[in-house]
Write a protein that holds these residues in place. Structure first.
Motif, PDB file in Angstrom:
ATOM      1  N   UNK A  63       0.837  -1.189   0.000  1.00 12.40           N
ATOM      2  CA  UNK A  63       0.000   0.000   0.000  1.00 12.40           C
ATOM      3  C   UNK A  63       0.878   1.246   0.000  1.00 12.40           C
ATOM      4  N   UNK A  64       0.551   2.192  -0.871  1.00 12.93           N
ATOM      5  CA  UNK A  64       1.264   3.469  -0.863  1.00 12.93           C
ATOM      6  C   UNK A  64       0.248   4.594  -0.768  1.00 12.93           C
ATOM      7  N   UNK A  65       0.638   5.649  -0.058  1.00  9.72           N
ATOM      8  CA  UNK A  65      -0.210   6.837   0.090  1.00  9.72           C
ATOM      9  C   UNK A  65       0.613   8.036  -0.364  1.00  9.72           C
ATOM     10  N   UNK A  66      -0.035   8.917  -1.106  1.00 11.92           N
ATOM     11  CA  UNK A  66       0.698  10.037  -1.687  1.00 11.92           C
ATOM     12  C   UNK A  66      -0.258  11.147  -2.099  1.00 11.92           C
ATOM     13  N   UNK A  67       0.347  12.308  -2.377  1.00  9.98           N
ATOM     14  CA  UNK A  67      -0.382  13.401  -3.013  1.00  9.98           C
ATOM     15  C   UNK A  67       0.233  13.600  -4.386  1.00  9.98           C
ATOM     16  N   UNK A  68      -0.591  13.968  -5.352  1.00 11.15           N
ATOM     17  CA  UNK A  68      -0.096  14.212  -6.710  1.00 11.15           C
ATOM     18  C   UNK A  68       1.021  15.254  -6.684  1.00 11.15           C
ATOM     19  N   UNK A  87       1.780  11.853 -11.109  1.00  9.55           N
ATOM     20  CA  UNK A  87       1.237  13.043 -11.750  1.00  9.55           C
ATOM     21  C   UNK A  87       0.023  12.629 -12.567  1.00  9.55           C
ATOM     22  N   UNK A  88      -0.777  13.606 -12.946  1.00 12.26           N
ATOM     23  CA  UNK A  88      -1.858  13.375 -13.892  1.00 12.26           C
ATOM     24  C   UNK A  88      -1.424  13.981 -15.212  1.00 12.26           C
ATOM     25  N   UNK A  89      -1.345  13.157 -16.249  1.00 15.09           N
ATOM     26  CA  UNK A  89      -0.931  13.631 -17.563  1.00 15.09           C
ATOM     27  C   UNK A  89      -1.947  13.147 -18.586  1.00 15.09           C
ATOM     28  N   UNK A  90      -2.592  14.080 -19.261  1.00 22.01           N
ATOM     29  CA  UNK A  90      -3.621  13.759 -20.266  1.00 22.01           C
ATOM     30  C   UNK A  90      -4.678  12.810 -19.720  1.00 22.01           C
ATOM     31  N   UNK A  91      -5.059  13.004 -18.461  1.00 20.64           N
ATOM     32  CA  UNK A  91      -6.089  12.177 -17.844  1.00 20.64           C
ATOM     33  C   UNK A  91      -5.592  10.838 -17.329  1.00 20.64           C
ATOM     34  N   UNK A  92      -4.299  10.553 -17.512  1.00 19.00           N
ATOM     35  CA  UNK A  92      -3.718   9.298 -17.034  1.00 19.00           C
ATOM     36  C   UNK A  92      -2.969   9.526 -15.735  1.00 19.00           C
ATOM     37  N   UNK A 106       5.086   3.846 -14.782  1.00 21.98           N
ATOM     38  CA  UNK A 106       3.850   3.064 -14.864  1.00 21.98           C
ATOM     39  C   UNK A 106       2.730   4.053 -15.140  1.00 21.98           C
ATOM     40  N   UNK A 107       2.136   3.921 -16.312  1.00 21.89           N
ATOM     41  CA  UNK A 107       1.077   4.840 -16.719  1.00 21.89           C
ATOM     42  C   UNK A 107      -0.250   4.100 -16.697  1.00 21.89           C
ATOM     43  N   UNK A 108      -1.182   4.611 -15.897  1.00 22.34           N
ATOM     44  CA  UNK A 108      -2.489   3.974 -15.768  1.00 22.34           C
ATOM     45  C   UNK A 108      -3.544   4.832 -16.444  1.00 22.34           C
ATOM     46  N   UNK A 109      -4.377   4.185 -17.262  1.00 26.29           N
ATOM     47  CA  UNK A 109      -5.479   4.907 -17.889  1.00 26.29           C
ATOM     48  C   UNK A 109      -6.748   4.091 -17.779  1.00 26.29           C
ATOM     49  N   UNK A 110      -7.869   4.804 -17.707  1.00 21.30           N
ATOM     50  CA  UNK A 110      -9.171   4.147 -17.743  1.00 21.30           C
ATOM     51  C   UNK A 110      -9.709   4.355 -19.150  1.00 21.30           C
ATOM     52  N   UNK A 111      -9.981   3.254 -19.832  1.00 21.77           N
ATOM     53  CA  UNK A 111     -10.392   3.307 -21.236  1.00 21.77           C
ATOM     54  C   UNK A 111     -11.894   3.539 -21.359  1.00 21.77           C
ATOM     55  N   UNK A 112     -12.326   3.828 -22.565  1.00 21.80           N
ATOM     56  CA  UNK A 112     -13.738   4.071 -22.844  1.00 21.80           C
ATOM     57  C   UNK A 112     -14.643   2.911 -22.461  1.00 21.80           C
ATOM     58  N   UNK A 113     -14.095   1.684 -22.541  1.00 22.24           N
ATOM     59  CA  UNK A 113     -14.908   0.514 -22.169  1.00 22.24           C
ATOM     60  C   UNK A 113     -14.765   0.153 -20.686  1.00 22.24           C
ATOM     61  N   UNK A 114     -14.175   1.076 -19.903  1.00 17.68           N
ATOM     62  CA  UNK A 114     -14.153   0.909 -18.451  1.00 17.68           C
ATOM     63  C   UNK A 114     -13.041   0.038 -17.893  1.00 17.68           C
ATOM     64  N   UNK A 115     -12.044  -0.298 -18.717  1.00 22.72           N
ATOM     65  CA  UNK A 115     -10.916  -1.073 -18.203  1.00 22.72           C
ATOM     66  C   UNK A 115      -9.836  -0.116 -17.688  1.00 22.72           C
ATOM     67  N   UNK A 116      -9.053  -0.602 -16.737  1.00 25.10           N
ATOM     68  CA  UNK A 116      -7.878   0.139 -16.294  1.00 25.10           C
ATOM     69  C   UNK A 116      -6.681  -0.565 -16.913  1.00 25.10           C
ATOM     70  N   UNK A 117      -5.912   0.185 -17.712  1.00 25.33           N
ATOM     71  CA  UNK A 117      -4.725  -0.362 -18.367  1.00 25.33           C
ATOM     72  C   UNK A 117      -3.501   0.244 -17.694  1.00 25.33           C
ATOM     73  N   UNK A 118      -2.625  -0.616 -17.188  1.00 24.28           N
ATOM     74  CA  UNK A 118      -1.368  -0.159 -16.591  1.00 24.28           C
ATOM     75  C   UNK A 118      -0.240  -0.528 -17.551  1.00 24.28           C
TER      76      UNK A 118
END
Length: 135
Positions: A63-68, A87-92, A106-118
């Motif tokens: 578990x990690x806790x942080x502020x952007x 950071x938040x970059x282009x919604x990711x 590690x870039x995480x995005x939530x796609x249009x079909x509701x998946x989280x892609x890391x």
């Protein structure tokens, strides 16, 4: 912006993760466990803007806790000690880890079909881990 990431996510696929762990310098035994583990990702945020990301599996919970935009010391699941910033970059949601002159992103995005892609990037090695939101 972080709201779309909040929730519990179940891993459904992991591509090229062994090569990614090798690029990080993770040993054979730990990679074997890492390749078999399908962690759930639990993301939440409190009203102070503190974000909590928990990776939970039968093998290990981290578990990690942080502020952007605020660097912090992280001990990773494979026991690396890194200076990490989210950071938040282009919604990711972008996580940069630096240690021993190395960097992984590690870039995480939530796609249009509701998946989280890391997307995990170390040099020219890219691993993609896909999650779906749990009900």
């Amino acid at each position: 912006m972080v709201d779309k990431f909040v929730g519990t996510w179940k891993m459904i696929s992991s591509d090229n993760f062994d090569d990614y762990m090798k690029a990080l310098g993770v040993g054979f035994a730990t990679r074997q466990v890492g390749n078999r583990t399908k962690p759930s990702l639990i993301i939440n945020m409190d009203d102070q803007g503190m974000i909590c990301v928990k990776s939970q599996s039968t093998f290990k919970t981290v578990e990690i806790k942080f502020k952007l935009n605020e660097p912090f010391e992280e001990t990773t699941a494979d026991d690396r000690k890194t200076m990490t910033v989210f950071t938040l970059e282009n919604g990711n949601l972008v996580q940069k880890q630096n240690w021993d002159g190395k960097e992984t992103i590690i870039e995480r995005e939530v796609t249009g079909d509701g998946k989280l892609i890391a997307k995990c990037v170390m040099g020219d090695v890219v691993a993609v881990r896909t999650y779906v939101r749990e009900a």
